[in-house]
Design a protein around this motif. Sequence first.
Motif, PDB file in Angstrom:
ATOM      1  N   LEU A 110      25.227  63.303  63.220  1.00  0.00           N
ATOM      2  CA  LEU A 110      25.199  61.877  63.534  1.00  0.00           C
ATOM      3  C   LEU A 110      24.766  61.054  62.326  1.00  0.00           C
ATOM      4  N   PHE A 111      23.757  61.510  61.607  1.00  0.00           N
ATOM      5  CA  PHE A 111      23.264  60.769  60.442  1.00  0.00           C
ATOM      6  C   PHE A 111      24.196  60.929  59.243  1.00  0.00           C
ATOM      7  N   LEU A 112      24.815  62.091  59.100  1.00  0.00           N
ATOM      8  CA  LEU A 112      25.825  62.244  58.055  1.00  0.00           C
ATOM      9  C   LEU A 112      27.015  61.334  58.330  1.00  0.00           C
ATOM     10  N   HIS A 113      27.397  61.244  59.587  1.00  0.00           N
ATOM     11  CA  HIS A 113      28.530  60.419  59.997  1.00  0.00           C
ATOM     12  C   HIS A 113      28.289  58.949  59.667  1.00  0.00           C
ATOM     13  N   ALA A 114      27.015  58.554  59.655  1.00  0.00           N
ATOM     14  CA  ALA A 114      26.652  57.170  59.328  1.00  0.00           C
ATOM     15  C   ALA A 114      26.493  56.968  57.822  1.00  0.00           C
ATOM     16  N   TYR A 115      26.808  57.994  57.019  1.00  0.00           N
ATOM     17  CA  TYR A 115      26.742  57.922  55.559  1.00  0.00           C
ATOM     18  C   TYR A 115      25.336  57.608  55.058  1.00  0.00           C
ATOM     19  N   VAL A 139      32.937  66.381  56.332  1.00  0.00           N
ATOM     20  CA  VAL A 139      33.784  66.384  55.129  1.00  0.00           C
ATOM     21  C   VAL A 139      35.248  66.179  55.504  1.00  0.00           C
ATOM     22  N   VAL A 140      35.737  66.953  56.466  1.00  0.00           N
ATOM     23  CA  VAL A 140      37.140  66.857  56.861  1.00  0.00           C
ATOM     24  C   VAL A 140      37.438  65.496  57.480  1.00  0.00           C
ATOM     25  N   ASP A 141      36.534  65.014  58.306  1.00  0.00           N
ATOM     26  CA  ASP A 141      36.727  63.693  58.915  1.00  0.00           C
ATOM     27  C   ASP A 141      36.843  62.614  57.842  1.00  0.00           C
ATOM     28  N   HIS A 142      35.972  62.672  56.835  1.00  0.00           N
ATOM     29  CA  HIS A 142      36.001  61.677  55.758  1.00  0.00           C
ATOM     30  C   HIS A 142      37.299  61.775  54.954  1.00  0.00           C
ATOM     31  N   ILE A 143      37.704  62.990  54.608  1.00  0.00           N
ATOM     32  CA  ILE A 143      38.909  63.164  53.797  1.00  0.00           C
ATOM     33  C   ILE A 143      40.148  62.658  54.523  1.00  0.00           C
ATOM     34  N   LEU A 144      40.267  62.979  55.799  1.00  0.00           N
ATOM     35  CA  LEU A 144      41.446  62.558  56.549  1.00  0.00           C
ATOM     36  C   LEU A 144      41.473  61.042  56.755  1.00  0.00           C
ATOM     37  N   LYS A 145      40.309  60.452  56.982  1.00  0.00           N
ATOM     38  CA  LYS A 145      40.265  58.993  57.127  1.00  0.00           C
ATOM     39  C   LYS A 145      40.616  58.315  55.807  1.00  0.00           C
ATOM     40  N   ALA A 146      40.124  58.887  54.705  1.00  0.00           N
ATOM     41  CA  ALA A 146      40.435  58.319  53.394  1.00  0.00           C
ATOM     42  C   ALA A 146      41.921  58.439  53.099  1.00  0.00           C
ATOM     43  N   ARG A 147      42.513  59.575  53.455  1.00  0.00           N
ATOM     44  CA  ARG A 147      43.947  59.757  53.221  1.00  0.00           C
ATOM     45  C   ARG A 147      44.761  58.761  54.042  1.00  0.00           C
ATOM     46  N   ASN A 148      44.370  58.561  55.288  1.00  0.00           N
ATOM     47  CA  ASN A 148      45.078  57.589  56.128  1.00  0.00           C
ATOM     48  C   ASN A 148      44.932  56.179  55.578  1.00  0.00           C
ATOM     49  N   GLU A 149      43.731  55.872  55.048  1.00  0.00           N
ATOM     50  CA  GLU A 149      43.504  54.543  54.479  1.00  0.00           C
ATOM     51  C   GLU A 149      44.393  54.311  53.263  1.00  0.00           C
ATOM     52  N   ASP A 174      40.416  51.933  47.359  1.00  0.00           N
ATOM     53  CA  ASP A 174      40.402  53.092  48.251  1.00  0.00           C
ATOM     54  C   ASP A 174      40.411  54.419  47.501  1.00  0.00           C
ATOM     55  N   LYS A 175      40.255  54.370  46.174  1.00  0.00           N
ATOM     56  CA  LYS A 175      40.275  55.601  45.377  1.00  0.00           C
ATOM     57  C   LYS A 175      39.181  55.555  44.312  1.00  0.00           C
ATOM     58  N   GLY A 176      38.800  56.729  43.843  1.00  0.00           N
ATOM     59  CA  GLY A 176      37.891  56.830  42.710  1.00  0.00           C
ATOM     60  C   GLY A 176      38.685  57.138  41.456  1.00  0.00           C
ATOM     61  N   PHE A 177      38.018  57.694  40.464  1.00  0.00           N
ATOM     62  CA  PHE A 177      38.694  58.024  39.211  1.00  0.00           C
ATOM     63  C   PHE A 177      39.407  59.371  39.263  1.00  0.00           C
ATOM     64  N   THR A 178      39.134  60.168  40.271  1.00  0.00           N
ATOM     65  CA  THR A 178      39.791  61.458  40.435  1.00  0.00           C
ATOM     66  C   THR A 178      40.281  61.583  41.866  1.00  0.00           C
ATOM     67  N   ARG A 179      41.114  62.601  42.115  1.00  0.00           N
ATOM     68  CA  ARG A 179      41.621  62.808  43.466  1.00  0.00           C
ATOM     69  C   ARG A 179      40.574  63.452  44.367  1.00  0.00           C
ATOM     70  N   GLY A 180      39.562  64.080  43.771  1.00  0.00           N
ATOM     71  CA  GLY A 180      38.517  64.699  44.565  1.00  0.00           C
ATOM     72  C   GLY A 180      37.740  63.674  45.374  1.00  0.00           C
ATOM     73  N   ARG A 181      37.447  63.995  46.621  1.00  0.00           N
ATOM     74  CA  ARG A 181      36.725  63.082  47.508  1.00  0.00           C
ATOM     75  C   ARG A 181      35.289  63.514  47.757  1.00  0.00           C
ATOM     76  N   VAL A 182      35.071  64.803  47.823  1.00  0.00           N
ATOM     77  CA  VAL A 182      33.759  65.329  48.218  1.00  0.00           C
ATOM     78  C   VAL A 182      33.372  66.464  47.279  1.00  0.00           C
ATOM     79  N   LEU A 183      32.129  66.461  46.844  1.00  0.00           N
ATOM     80  CA  LEU A 183      31.597  67.546  46.020  1.00  0.00           C
ATOM     81  C   LEU A 183      30.573  68.327  46.829  1.00  0.00           C
ATOM     82  N   LEU A 184      30.815  69.616  46.982  1.00  0.00           N
ATOM     83  CA  LEU A 184      29.882  70.502  47.670  1.00  0.00           C
ATOM     84  C   LEU A 184      29.339  71.510  46.671  1.00  0.00           C
ATOM     85  N   ILE A 185      28.036  71.608  46.585  1.00  0.00           N
ATOM     86  CA  ILE A 185      27.395  72.569  45.689  1.00  0.00           C
ATOM     87  C   ILE A 185      26.792  73.683  46.553  1.00  0.00           C
TER      88      ILE A 185
END
Length: 242
Positions: A110-115, A139-149, A174-185
């Motif tokens: 819930l808190f991640l969803h609220a960014y 992560v998947v929810d964010h990527i798909l929403k960004a792609r739709n946007e 609606d874009k950054g400097f790269t195609r990557g949307r999310v960084l997971l370490i």
Amino acid sequence: SKVLVRGADESSKQEDKEGGIDFYGQFWEDPTQQPGLDTSGSWKKTEHFALPELARCERRRCDIAALLSMHPGAAAWQKCGLVPGLRRAFLNLLDREKLELGPRESALFLFLHAYLDVAFPEHTHQNLRAVRAVCMLHVVDHILKARNEVTVNNKAIKDAGEAGRWDSAANIADKGFTRGRVLLICPFRSTCYQMVHMFIALFGAKEVTSKARFEEEFGDAEDPVGGNGKPAAWRDIFVGNN
């Protein structure tokens, strides 16, 4: 090793009738607006609160009244607005992996969803797979929403150009400097392996580029140091290719 996923299952295109609260529209705001932000200044104070199975919570410089009004519990994640088809895909993942989400893991989503920036010290070897699952859901929810946007905005830019209205499309961001949307370490290859497979399952991928190489480099391997006699926490954390 880079894994590129293309294509989604047809079920993801069906309408999600459950709806829910969604904060993706605030993601591009600078600075990002917190959910339910008031103007009284009280949100700047550090305050403590409690949630089911999370007796000692703390918020700093954010207003979470809108989130707390949802009465976070084990089903809190289902009150969030996800892209069509993703809710069902996540339920299928939980069933296949035999995972159960408790109030703690659901509140985390819930808190991640609220960014919001979240520190979650309740991440243990007992719930690590459930925690990874809700992280990948976000992560998947964010990527798909960004792609739709991007798809919608590209059409708007094209229409504006054809009509000679370039000014109306100049401020679309609606874009950054790269195609990557999310960084997971990830701490270990085995962690990365598990989370990528969760990502593929939630995305409903039909084609995965470089999957064979990924399986070879990150897949299960014999434990070189042995886990016999080690406590359960050690085995759960260090199992697999590390």
